[in-house]
Scaffold this active site. Structure first.
Site, PDB file in Angstrom:
ATOM      1  N   LYS A  22      22.841  10.579 -31.167  1.00 22.92           N
ATOM      2  CA  LYS A  22      21.583   9.830 -31.307  1.00 22.92           C
ATOM      3  C   LYS A  22      20.494  10.692 -31.935  1.00 22.92           C
ATOM      4  O   LYS A  22      19.834  10.283 -32.896  1.00 22.92           O
ATOM      5  CB  LYS A  22      21.107   9.349 -29.930  1.00 22.92           C
ATOM      6  CG  LYS A  22      19.681   8.807 -29.937  1.00 22.92           C
ATOM      7  CD  LYS A  22      19.220   8.347 -28.582  1.00 22.92           C
ATOM      8  CE  LYS A  22      18.555   9.372 -27.718  1.00 22.92           C
ATOM      9  NZ  LYS A  22      17.136   9.661 -27.984  1.00 22.92           N
ATOM     10  N   ASN A  23      20.279  11.878 -31.372  1.00 26.51           N
ATOM     11  CA  ASN A  23      19.113  12.650 -31.808  1.00 26.51           C
ATOM     12  C   ASN A  23      19.294  13.284 -33.189  1.00 26.51           C
ATOM     13  O   ASN A  23      18.317  13.747 -33.781  1.00 26.51           O
ATOM     14  CB  ASN A  23      18.715  13.673 -30.739  1.00 26.51           C
ATOM     15  CG  ASN A  23      18.109  12.970 -29.523  1.00 26.51           C
ATOM     16  OD1 ASN A  23      17.731  11.802 -29.609  1.00 26.51           O
ATOM     17  ND2 ASN A  23      18.046  13.672 -28.406  1.00 26.51           N
ATOM     18  N   CYS A 117      10.540   7.836 -24.147  1.00 20.42           N
ATOM     19  CA  CYS A 117      10.613   7.935 -22.687  1.00 20.42           C
ATOM     20  C   CYS A 117       9.403   8.685 -22.148  1.00 20.42           C
ATOM     21  O   CYS A 117       8.891   9.594 -22.791  1.00 20.42           O
ATOM     22  CB  CYS A 117      11.901   8.663 -22.282  1.00 20.42           C
ATOM     23  SG  CYS A 117      13.388   7.742 -22.694  1.00 20.42           S
ATOM     24  N   ARG A 122       3.461  14.171 -23.765  1.00 20.88           N
ATOM     25  CA  ARG A 122       4.377  14.607 -24.831  1.00 20.88           C
ATOM     26  C   ARG A 122       3.568  14.712 -26.117  1.00 20.88           C
ATOM     27  O   ARG A 122       3.644  13.845 -26.985  1.00 20.88           O
ATOM     28  CB  ARG A 122       5.559  13.632 -24.982  1.00 20.88           C
ATOM     29  CG  ARG A 122       6.482  13.629 -23.794  1.00 20.88           C
ATOM     30  CD  ARG A 122       7.637  12.652 -23.979  1.00 20.88           C
ATOM     31  NE  ARG A 122       8.695  13.148 -24.841  1.00 20.88           N
ATOM     32  CZ  ARG A 122       9.766  12.446 -25.189  1.00 20.88           C
ATOM     33  NH1 ARG A 122       9.912  11.227 -24.753  1.00 20.88           N
ATOM     34  NH2 ARG A 122      10.680  12.975 -25.992  1.00 20.88           N
ATOM     35  N   ASP A 309      18.256  16.770 -21.175  1.00 13.84           N
ATOM     36  CA  ASP A 309      18.791  15.404 -21.224  1.00 13.84           C
ATOM     37  C   ASP A 309      20.035  15.221 -20.350  1.00 13.84           C
ATOM     38  O   ASP A 309      20.568  14.107 -20.255  1.00 13.84           O
ATOM     39  CB  ASP A 309      19.089  14.994 -22.677  1.00 13.84           C
ATOM     40  CG  ASP A 309      17.812  14.879 -23.499  1.00 13.84           C
ATOM     41  OD1 ASP A 309      16.727  14.752 -22.901  1.00 13.84           O
ATOM     42  OD2 ASP A 309      17.898  14.934 -24.741  1.00 13.84           O
ATOM     43  N   ARG A 401      19.319   2.254 -25.421  1.00 10.43           N
ATOM     44  CA  ARG A 401      18.726   2.997 -26.539  1.00 10.43           C
ATOM     45  C   ARG A 401      19.644   4.117 -27.002  1.00 10.43           C
ATOM     46  O   ARG A 401      19.553   4.555 -28.141  1.00 10.43           O
ATOM     47  CB  ARG A 401      17.411   3.637 -26.090  1.00 10.43           C
ATOM     48  CG  ARG A 401      16.321   2.637 -25.846  1.00 10.43           C
ATOM     49  CD  ARG A 401      15.063   3.320 -25.412  1.00 10.43           C
ATOM     50  NE  ARG A 401      14.782   4.414 -26.326  1.00 10.43           N
ATOM     51  CZ  ARG A 401      13.789   5.269 -26.205  1.00 10.43           C
ATOM     52  NH1 ARG A 401      12.971   5.152 -25.196  1.00 10.43           N
ATOM     53  NH2 ARG A 401      13.593   6.216 -27.071  1.00 10.43           N
TER      54      ARG A 401
HETATM   55  N1  EPU Z   1       5.735  19.836 -27.013  1.00 14.53           N
HETATM   56  C1  EPU Z   1       4.431  20.186 -27.217  1.00 14.53           C
HETATM   57  N2  EPU Z   1       3.861  19.957 -28.446  1.00 14.53           N
HETATM   58  C2  EPU Z   1       4.560  19.399 -29.467  1.00 14.53           C
HETATM   59  C3  EPU Z   1       5.901  19.039 -29.265  1.00 14.53           C
HETATM   60  C4  EPU Z   1       6.460  19.280 -28.025  1.00 14.53           C
HETATM   61  O1  EPU Z   1       3.763  20.685 -26.311  1.00 14.53           O
HETATM   62  O2  EPU Z   1       3.993  19.217 -30.547  1.00 14.53           O
HETATM   63  C5  EPU Z   1       6.371  20.076 -25.701  1.00 14.53           C
HETATM   64  C6  EPU Z   1       6.837  18.782 -25.035  1.00 14.53           C
HETATM   65  O3  EPU Z   1       5.782  18.162 -24.325  1.00 14.53           O
HETATM   66  C7  EPU Z   1       7.948  19.284 -24.160  1.00 14.53           C
HETATM   67  C8  EPU Z   1       8.563  20.412 -24.973  1.00 14.53           C
HETATM   68  O4  EPU Z   1       7.562  20.807 -25.925  1.00 14.53           O
HETATM   69  O5  EPU Z   1       7.432  19.795 -22.971  1.00 14.53           O
HETATM   70  C9  EPU Z   1       9.833  20.079 -25.728  1.00 14.53           C
HETATM   71  O6  EPU Z   1       9.657  18.878 -26.455  1.00 14.53           O
HETATM   72  P1  EPU Z   1      10.449  18.563 -27.806  1.00 14.53           P
HETATM   73  O7  EPU Z   1       9.463  18.469 -28.900  1.00 14.53           O
HETATM   74  O8  EPU Z   1      11.566  19.543 -27.946  1.00 14.53           O
HETATM   75  O9  EPU Z   1      11.029  17.143 -27.497  1.00 14.53           O
HETATM   76  P2  EPU Z   1      11.116  15.913 -28.467  1.00 14.53           P
HETATM   77  O10 EPU Z   1      11.365  16.371 -29.864  1.00 14.53           O
HETATM   78  O11 EPU Z   1       9.971  15.004 -28.237  1.00 14.53           O
HETATM   79  C10 EPU Z   1      13.705  15.648 -28.347  1.00 14.53           C
HETATM   80  C11 EPU Z   1      14.645  14.563 -27.956  1.00 14.53           C
HETATM   81  C12 EPU Z   1      14.611  14.355 -26.449  1.00 14.53           C
HETATM   82  C13 EPU Z   1      14.933  15.674 -25.760  1.00 14.53           C
HETATM   83  C14 EPU Z   1      14.030  16.801 -26.273  1.00 14.53           C
HETATM   84  C15 EPU Z   1      14.394  18.160 -25.725  1.00 14.53           C
HETATM   85  C16 EPU Z   1      14.608  13.135 -29.884  1.00 14.53           C
HETATM   86  C17 EPU Z   1      14.186  11.859 -30.499  1.00 14.53           C
HETATM   87  N3  EPU Z   1      14.259  13.330 -28.622  1.00 14.53           N
HETATM   88  O12 EPU Z   1      12.408  15.197 -27.934  1.00 14.53           O
HETATM   89  O13 EPU Z   1      15.647  13.424 -26.176  1.00 14.53           O
HETATM   90  O14 EPU Z   1      14.716  15.534 -24.376  1.00 14.53           O
HETATM   91  O15 EPU Z   1      14.070  16.863 -27.709  1.00 14.53           O
HETATM   92  O16 EPU Z   1      15.704  18.491 -26.049  1.00 14.53           O
HETATM   93  O17 EPU Z   1      15.280  13.945 -30.509  1.00 14.53           O
HETATM   94  C18 EPU Z   1      16.807  11.793 -24.950  1.00 14.53           C
HETATM   95  O18 EPU Z   1      17.655  11.791 -25.850  1.00 14.53           O
HETATM   96  O19 EPU Z   1      16.966  11.203 -23.844  1.00 14.53           O
HETATM   97  C19 EPU Z   1      15.553  12.520 -25.155  1.00 14.53           C
HETATM   98  C20 EPU Z   1      14.481  12.347 -24.409  1.00 14.53           C
END
Ligand code: EPU
Length: 432
Positions: A22-23, A117, A122, A309, A401
């Site tokens: 998915k990601n 989610c 975030r 995850d 999803r």
């Molecule tokens: N963060 C910041 N600032 C930013 C971006 C992130 O402070 O600009 C913080 C977040 O709040 C969090 C941490 O950094 O505490 C990590 O967040 P990350 O950016 O890595 O997460 P994401 O890109 O929003 C993706 C996956 C998530 C998965 C995370 C961590 C996608 C679409 N989503 O989210 O997937 O949990 O990486 O591996 O790729 C899932 O598949 O169920 C899911 C939630």
């Protein structure tokens, strides 16, 4: 409203084939915006997040053609509309990849703040910091629209140090950097398998990205990209969920079409809990004997650490383990909401901020529960399948999803789960 009705208590046995990640898919589809030619993407999972991204591409004027069940051909040559509507964007987190991709191709993007989610705050400050370093002007306009424009028409490569290890920011800056003038270096980059997959896709289209999978990624900007055929990697988290399911229900599952290297942290924790894990070339067999699971301590971390995850699925296993386990969430502020639902099923858990202390119980009790997000929903399905009794789970739209054909794959392993549709109840007016 759709629900799952689960008659638990049947150990799961057999083989299951993992779908595309998915990601990775939700980043690679928006990445097609950077390519003014058809791209053929194989091993795409049939999940609602992918359908939403595909709808957004079509809304913008791209052609998206289903070649077969798992292959899409996308041609973004004639994209005209670069502002996907809020109603589409808010459906998923990954909408933010359109900011990097549109900015890279058109020097401009207007995309609402993404949904996804709810695990506490975030922010996307690291994405914005990266775009600004590449000379974009960013402002958050009316209705939470991220307005990104490039003062020079084309972005300029730059060095970006991410203050937090972020999957989304790493991929988004990569998307923005591919067609920028000069070299972009991302330091403190995330290293998840889907980051390598996005880089491999872009490189197959003629990009020059090195170091994906390490903490320093170097992108030499190119003038244009060409079409390619690319196959998405298997989903690490879907694979891990089925591995955990074998342990939760006391069965034996061969999880096929995975990359064992991606599963190392998950396999290691299952072994620590007393579960047998046998690694083959592209599959893993997980088998749990009659003894109770052993207690463990676990902390989630960015890759190659234990994935956040998989935290709820292991939360369920710890609830069934013999003794007290400690589960620490190392990525998000608030990813334990599902524990309230597990308590309704008899779990003995206390949560303090990012730490959950879990005293194992012999078994869960049947109860109606509600999925609060994608992985929490999968964890509740696991708990229900391990319960002697009938559980109903609502809010299953979250689960759909990210898990392709969840009901079909589980029933093929001997589960008794069905999806039912019940009429929505009356809407109650709020007092104020
Ligand atoms: N963060 C910041 N600032 C930013 C971006 C992130 O402070 O600009 C913080 C977040 O709040 C969090 C941490 O950094 O505490 C990590 O967040 P990350 O950016 O890595 O997460 P994401 O890109 O929003 C993706 C996956 C998530 C998965 C995370 C961590 C996608 C679409 N989503 O989210 O997937 O949990 O990486 O591996 O790729 C899932 O598949 O169920 C899911 C939630």
């Amino acid at each position: 409203m759709d629900k799952y009705v689960i008659n638990g208590g049947h150990p799961l046995f057999g083989e299951v084939t993992v779908s595309g990640a998915k990601n990775a898919a939700v980043a690679i589809l928006p990445a097609a915006v950077l390519v003014k030619a058809p791209v053929r993407i194989e091993n795409i999972p049939d999940i609602s997040d992918v359908r939403h991204i595909s709808d957004m591409l079509q809304y913008m004027g791209a052609s998206v053609r289903l070649v077969n069940k798992t292959t899409l051909e996308i041609d973004t040559t004639h994209i005209k509309n670069i502002q996907p509507p809020y109603d589409m964007v808010r459906k998923l987190r990954a909408s933010y990849y359109f900011i990097g991709a549109l900015l890279g191709r058109f020097g401009e993007a207007h995309v609402a703040m993404p949904g996804g989610c709810d695990f506490g705050t975030r922010p996307i400050d690291q994405h914005i910091k990266g775009f600004e370093a590449l000379s974009a002007d960013i402002s958050i306009g009316e209705g939470g629209i991220v307005d990104a424009t490039c003062k020079y028409g084309r972005l300029k490569g730059a060095s970006v140090y991410l203050d937090v290890v972020s999957v989304g920011a790493t991929m988004n800056v990569m998307l923005a950097g591919v067609l920028a003038e000069g070299v972009t270096v991302i330091d403190n980059a995330a290293r998840e398998p889907h980051i390598v997959d996005l880089a491999n896709f872009l490189n197959a289209c003629g990009a020059d990205i090195r170091g994906a999978g390490t903490e320093t990624i170097k992108i030499k900007g190119v003038d244009s990209l060409h079409g390619c055929t690319y196959s998405i990697i298997p989903d690490q988290i879907e694979a891990g969920t089925y591995m955990a399911l074998a342990a939760a229900t006391g069965g034996r599952i061969e999880v096929k079409n995975l990359i064992p290297k991606h599963m190392e942290s998950i396999s290691a924790k299952l072994v620590e809990m007393g579960v047998s894990v046998t690694e083959l070339d592209d599959s893993i067999i997980v088998e749990k004997g009659p003894a109770r699971l052993e207690k463990i301590n676990l902390k989630t971390m960015p890759y190659p650490g234990f994935p956040t995850d998989m935290q709820p699925q292991f939360g369920v296993l710890m609830c069934l383990a013999d003794g007290a386990s400690k589960l620490t969430e190392g990525v998000y502020d608030n990813r334990f909401k599902y524990m309230d639902e597990l308590r309704r099923m008899g779990a003995n858990v206390s949560v303090d901020g990012r730490i959950a202390l879990i005293e194992g119980v012999e078994a869960f009790k049947a109860a109606p529960v509600s999925a609060c997000d994608l992985r929490a929903g999968a964890a509740l399905v696991m708990a229900a399948l391990a319960t002697n009794g009938t559980c109903e789970i609502d809010n299953i739209k979250y689960i759909e999803r990210g898990y392709e054909n969840f009901v079909g794959k589980l029933n093929a392993l001997g589960a008794d789960i069905k999806k039912i549709t019940v009429p929505d109840g009356p809407v109650l007016e709020k007092a104020n």
